[in-house]
Scaffold this motif. Structure first.
Motif, mmCIF file in Angstrom:
data_model
loop_
_atom_site.group_PDB
_atom_site.id
_atom_site.type_symbol
_atom_site.label_atom_id
_atom_site.label_comp_id
_atom_site.label_asym_id
_atom_site.label_seq_id
_atom_site.Cartn_x
_atom_site.Cartn_y
_atom_site.Cartn_z
ATOM 1 N N UNK A 9 7.402 5.841 3.141
ATOM 2 C CA UNK A 9 6.134 5.448 3.661
ATOM 3 C C UNK A 9 6.228 4.459 4.615
ATOM 4 N N UNK A 10 7.393 3.681 4.697
ATOM 5 C CA UNK A 10 7.705 2.560 5.695
ATOM 6 C C UNK A 10 7.765 3.333 7.049
ATOM 7 N N UNK A 11 8.441 4.522 7.165
ATOM 8 C CA UNK A 11 8.511 5.353 8.396
ATOM 9 C C UNK A 11 7.032 5.652 8.909
ATOM 10 N N UNK A 12 6.367 6.102 8.063
ATOM 11 C CA UNK A 12 4.818 6.743 8.287
ATOM 12 C C UNK A 12 4.229 5.432 8.753
ATOM 13 N N UNK A 13 4.133 4.155 8.323
ATOM 14 C CA UNK A 13 3.536 3.094 8.583
ATOM 15 C C UNK A 13 3.927 2.788 10.189
ATOM 16 N N UNK A 14 5.317 2.789 10.421
ATOM 17 C CA UNK A 14 5.695 2.420 11.629
ATOM 18 C C UNK A 14 5.325 3.591 12.780
ATOM 19 N N UNK A 18 2.687 5.266 12.452
ATOM 20 C CA UNK A 18 1.108 4.835 12.726
ATOM 21 C C UNK A 18 0.879 3.937 13.737
ATOM 22 N N UNK A 19 1.679 2.623 13.491
ATOM 23 C CA UNK A 19 1.395 1.531 14.417
ATOM 24 C C UNK A 19 1.815 1.956 15.749
ATOM 25 N N UNK A 55 -0.557 2.168 19.530
ATOM 26 C CA UNK A 55 -0.145 1.401 20.738
ATOM 27 C C UNK A 55 0.065 2.286 21.774
ATOM 28 N N UNK A 56 0.412 3.532 21.605
ATOM 29 C CA UNK A 56 0.270 4.735 22.408
ATOM 30 C C UNK A 56 -1.185 5.230 22.768
ATOM 31 N N UNK A 104 8.169 9.477 15.283
ATOM 32 C CA UNK A 104 7.539 10.335 15.166
ATOM 33 C C UNK A 104 7.827 11.429 14.377
ATOM 34 N N UNK A 105 9.141 12.093 14.868
ATOM 35 C CA UNK A 105 9.948 13.287 14.302
ATOM 36 C C UNK A 105 10.495 12.850 12.872
ATOM 37 N N UNK A 106 11.063 11.459 12.777
ATOM 38 C CA UNK A 106 11.603 11.164 11.413
ATOM 39 C C UNK A 106 10.433 10.848 10.479
ATOM 40 N N UNK A 107 9.421 10.422 10.932
ATOM 41 C CA UNK A 107 8.278 10.526 9.704
ATOM 42 C C UNK A 107 7.780 11.658 9.315
#
Length: 165
Positions: free
Chosen positions: A1-6, A8-9, A13-14, A146-149
């Motif tokens: 879930x942390x990776x998905x949150x990162x 999303x943030x 920014x993008x 994004x790939x890791x998420x």
């Protein structure tokens, strides 16, 4: 879930960066056209700014396409096979894509930290080229996240017995 949150943030920014960069690119192009053809005095900086903003938008857009799962892909084989094998192929593809983007990120960091690159300046405005080149490792870092998420999300889908979309 942390990776998905990162992820999303980073996507927010993008989006903000693209919302700022595209109008800057458009205004630079319009001013260049007006000054070149109507005032007969081309703006030296406008073409360069247009080029740099286009490059930034392209790299950021590539990263955004990974997050939204709209990157160019060939699904002919994947769409024709059973769901279990499909999930395995998608997860394998995500692993390879993540490793590739991380490797290219590493190479891009080595490249832009080269003293010859750090000293380069643009031809017309003498702006340090690092401002353009830095978009490469930044976008590759974002792509990797994004790939890791997406990979972690795919593992959750696979464990739950769902088909990865």
């Amino acid at each position: 879930m942390a990776m998905r949150g990162i992820s999303d943030i980073i996507f927010k920014v993008e989006k903000l960066a693209v919302i700022i960069i595209i109008p800057v690119m458009l205004l630079a192009m319009v001013f260049d056209i007006i000054f070149r053809y109507f005032v007969q005095s081309p703006l030296i900086w406008a073409q360069e700014l247009t080029l740099y903003t286009f490059v930034w938008c392209s790299f950021i857009g590539a990263s955004m396409s990974i997050k939204t799962k709209e990157a160019v892909a060939v699904n002919l084989l994947v769409d024709k096979i059973n769901p279990k094998l499909r999930n395995v192929l998608i997860v394998a593809g995500l692993i390879v894509s993540a490793l590739f983007s991380i490797f290219i990120f590493y190479l891009s960091i080595n490249w832009i930290t080269n003293p010859n690159i750090l000293l380069q300046k643009s031809i017309t405005t003498q702006t340090p080229m690092i401002f353009m080149y830095i978009c490469i490792p930044i976008s590759l870092l974002f792509m990797s996240i994004h790939f890791l998420s997406w990979f972690l999300e795919s593992l959750r889908f696979t464990r739950a017995g769902k088909v990865i979309e």
